[in-house]
Write a protein that holds these residues in place. Sequence first.
Motif, PDB file in Angstrom:
ATOM      1  N   GLN A 213       0.808  -1.717   0.545  1.00 23.84           N
ATOM      2  CA  GLN A 213       0.151  -0.026  -0.060  1.00 23.84           C
ATOM      3  C   GLN A 213       0.729   1.247  -0.081  1.00 23.84           C
ATOM      4  OE1 GLN A 213      -3.994   0.156   0.161  1.00 23.84           O
ATOM      5  NE2 GLN A 213      -3.513  -1.573  -0.911  1.00 23.84           N
ATOM      6  N   TYR A 214       0.462   2.673  -0.758  1.00 23.99           N
ATOM      7  CA  TYR A 214       1.144   4.072  -0.898  1.00 23.99           C
ATOM      8  C   TYR A 214       0.970   4.562  -0.015  1.00 23.99           C
ATOM      9  CZ  TYR A 214       3.462   2.106  -5.635  1.00 23.99           C
ATOM     10  OH  TYR A 214       4.355   1.493  -5.883  1.00 23.99           O
ATOM     11  N   HIS A 215       2.039   5.382   0.667  1.00 18.47           N
ATOM     12  CA  HIS A 215       1.277   6.411   2.028  1.00 18.47           C
ATOM     13  C   HIS A 215       2.277   7.926   2.092  1.00 18.47           C
ATOM     14  CE1 HIS A 215       3.873   4.756   4.326  1.00 18.47           C
ATOM     15  NE2 HIS A 215       3.840   3.899   3.996  1.00 18.47           N
ATOM     16  N   TRP A 216       1.486   8.660   2.230  1.00 18.61           N
ATOM     17  CA  TRP A 216       2.124   9.772   1.722  1.00 18.61           C
ATOM     18  C   TRP A 216       3.332   9.948   3.303  1.00 18.61           C
ATOM     19  CZ3 TRP A 216       1.432  12.658  -1.716  1.00 18.61           C
ATOM     20  CH2 TRP A 216      -0.086  12.086  -2.033  1.00 18.61           C
ATOM     21  N   ARG A 217       4.664   9.630   2.867  1.00 15.31           N
ATOM     22  CA  ARG A 217       4.968  10.044   3.568  1.00 15.31           C
ATOM     23  C   ARG A 217       5.900  11.441   4.453  1.00 15.31           C
ATOM     24  NH1 ARG A 217      10.133   7.347   2.597  1.00 15.31           N
ATOM     25  NH2 ARG A 217       9.678   6.838   0.620  1.00 15.31           N
ATOM     26  N   SER A 218       5.352  12.383   2.943  1.00 12.52           N
ATOM     27  CA  SER A 218       5.561  14.122   4.055  1.00 12.52           C
ATOM     28  C   SER A 218       4.371  13.773   5.567  1.00 12.52           C
ATOM     29  CB  SER A 218       4.492  14.897   3.442  1.00 12.52           C
ATOM     30  OG  SER A 218       4.764  14.685   2.541  1.00 12.52           O
ATOM     31  N   ASP A 219       5.620  14.665   6.544  1.00 13.25           N
ATOM     32  CA  ASP A 219       4.425  15.004   7.391  1.00 13.25           C
ATOM     33  C   ASP A 219       3.501  15.285   8.295  1.00 13.25           C
ATOM     34  OD1 ASP A 219       4.601  16.363  10.315  1.00 13.25           O
ATOM     35  OD2 ASP A 219       6.872  15.747  10.702  1.00 13.25           O
ATOM     36  N   PRO A 220       2.612  14.550   8.393  1.00  6.20           N
ATOM     37  CA  PRO A 220       1.122  15.266   8.348  1.00  6.20           C
ATOM     38  C   PRO A 220       0.951  16.942   9.202  1.00  6.20           C
ATOM     39  CG  PRO A 220       1.114  13.350  10.211  1.00  6.20           C
ATOM     40  CD  PRO A 220       2.665  13.441   9.140  1.00  6.20           C
ATOM     41  N   ARG A 221       2.130  16.995  10.275  1.00  6.05           N
ATOM     42  CA  ARG A 221       1.751  18.420  10.636  1.00  6.05           C
ATOM     43  C   ARG A 221       1.377  18.867   9.553  1.00  6.05           C
ATOM     44  NH1 ARG A 221       6.246  17.816  14.800  1.00  6.05           N
ATOM     45  NH2 ARG A 221       7.571  16.715  13.845  1.00  6.05           N
ATOM     46  N   LEU A 222       2.207  18.898   8.548  1.00  2.57           N
ATOM     47  CA  LEU A 222       1.850  20.086   7.517  1.00  2.57           C
ATOM     48  C   LEU A 222       1.078  20.377   7.030  1.00  2.57           C
ATOM     49  CD1 LEU A 222       5.195  18.806   4.887  1.00  2.57           C
ATOM     50  CD2 LEU A 222       5.833  20.672   6.588  1.00  2.57           C
ATOM     51  N   LYS A 223       0.179  20.173   7.163  1.00  2.00           N
ATOM     52  CA  LYS A 223      -0.943  20.220   6.996  1.00  2.00           C
ATOM     53  C   LYS A 223      -1.899  21.397   8.016  1.00  2.00           C
ATOM     54  CE  LYS A 223      -1.712  16.821   3.917  1.00  2.00           C
ATOM     55  NZ  LYS A 223      -3.110  15.673   2.819  1.00  2.00           N
ATOM     56  N   LEU A 224      -1.226  21.565   9.628  1.00  2.00           N
ATOM     57  CA  LEU A 224      -1.817  22.292  10.670  1.00  2.00           C
ATOM     58  C   LEU A 224      -1.650  23.640  10.676  1.00  2.00           C
ATOM     59  CD1 LEU A 224      -0.643  20.480  13.814  1.00  2.00           C
ATOM     60  CD2 LEU A 224      -3.213  20.014  12.321  1.00  2.00           C
ATOM     61  N   ASP A 225      -2.375  24.340  10.258  1.00  3.96           N
ATOM     62  CA  ASP A 225      -2.236  25.977  10.727  1.00  3.96           C
ATOM     63  C   ASP A 225      -1.599  26.473  11.763  1.00  3.96           C
ATOM     64  OD1 ASP A 225      -4.801  26.776   8.929  1.00  3.96           O
ATOM     65  OD2 ASP A 225      -6.093  26.023  10.106  1.00  3.96           O
ATOM     66  N   SER A 226      -0.655  27.846  11.028  1.00  4.94           N
ATOM     67  CA  SER A 226       0.223  27.469  11.451  1.00  4.94           C
ATOM     68  C   SER A 226      -0.506  29.048  12.879  1.00  4.94           C
ATOM     69  CB  SER A 226       1.171  29.573  11.029  1.00  4.94           C
ATOM     70  OG  SER A 226       1.648  30.044  11.884  1.00  4.94           O
ATOM     71  N   LEU A 227       0.409  28.610  14.045  1.00  2.00           N
ATOM     72  CA  LEU A 227      -0.436  29.297  14.999  1.00  2.00           C
ATOM     73  C   LEU A 227      -0.293  30.763  15.031  1.00  2.00           C
ATOM     74  CD1 LEU A 227       1.692  26.772  18.076  1.00  2.00           C
ATOM     75  CD2 LEU A 227      -0.924  26.930  17.157  1.00  2.00           C
TER      76      LEU A 227
END
Length: 297
Positions: free
Chosen positions: A207-221
């Motif tokens: 199965q293919y999955h994203w290796r990108s850090d999922p935190r990248l999709k969170l809004d900046s504080l």
Amino acid sequence: MLNVNVEEIQLPLAHITLAAKRYGHADKPVILALHGWLDNADSFVPLAHAFAQQKLFDKFQLVCIDWPGHGLSDHRPGRYPLHWVDYIYDLQAVIHTLSQDTGPIILLGHSLGGIIASAYNACLAENIHKLILIEALAPLSESASKAKDRLRKGLLQQQRFNRQVTRDSSTYSSMDLAVQARHKLTGLAIPWCELITKRNMAITDGQYHWRSDPRLKLDSLNRFSFEQVDALMSTSNTSTLLMVGHDGYKHLTASTEQANKWFSNIEIIQLSGDHHLHMGNAYRVAESIGAFILNRQ
């Protein structure tokens, strides 16, 4: 076929190890390419081909990094929120590593990479020979009155995130399906989605999955106010090239007056293309870069 030396390299920095690709020979002056948010070093493959066509590798090497959490680079440790300012620290470490043997570099940034490049240049211009911005000008800003809401929403979002598995749960039975998902999300042309997606994917148990850090999709504080951005950006005399796409981000085509206030030595070019014009119109982008770095003092 790309008729130039190309190699995968590692940049072991004091705080993290980044992956990168080098085109050309390591003894040439460096053009350091910084990709945009959720892209990676392979977003510069079309530009590398165009550089080779125009024989720019006779005089320069092109080093394209993967930012932390992108492509093949390490992720930042822990679960703490990410912030765009952290990339400036990464960039400082990369420049220190690369410039020891080749001297001041030419800094090239697209989108987020351009934002980081322009902010770094504002603070440490002595480390930069020339600056090239593609569909980027300066850090994003918003009214200071939004600071509380942004921080509150960001903290609540992070709290929800920490209750979930840190890896993006999306999996795909084939690379084609992952490419289609990227295309549907961003509208980026399929050939460019393929380039970027392949480097951002891993495969486990078929199965293919994203290796990108999922935190990248969170809004900046936090986000700067315009007054803070203006104070940071005023005024640079670094020789600068700004390229915007005819169908790119509209606020950039409307920012010519501001760009001339922040950069005393800037050339602004509008080319056919969208936000990723360095992919879809790579030859013209490379042609403009070549004229800028070879002819302009």
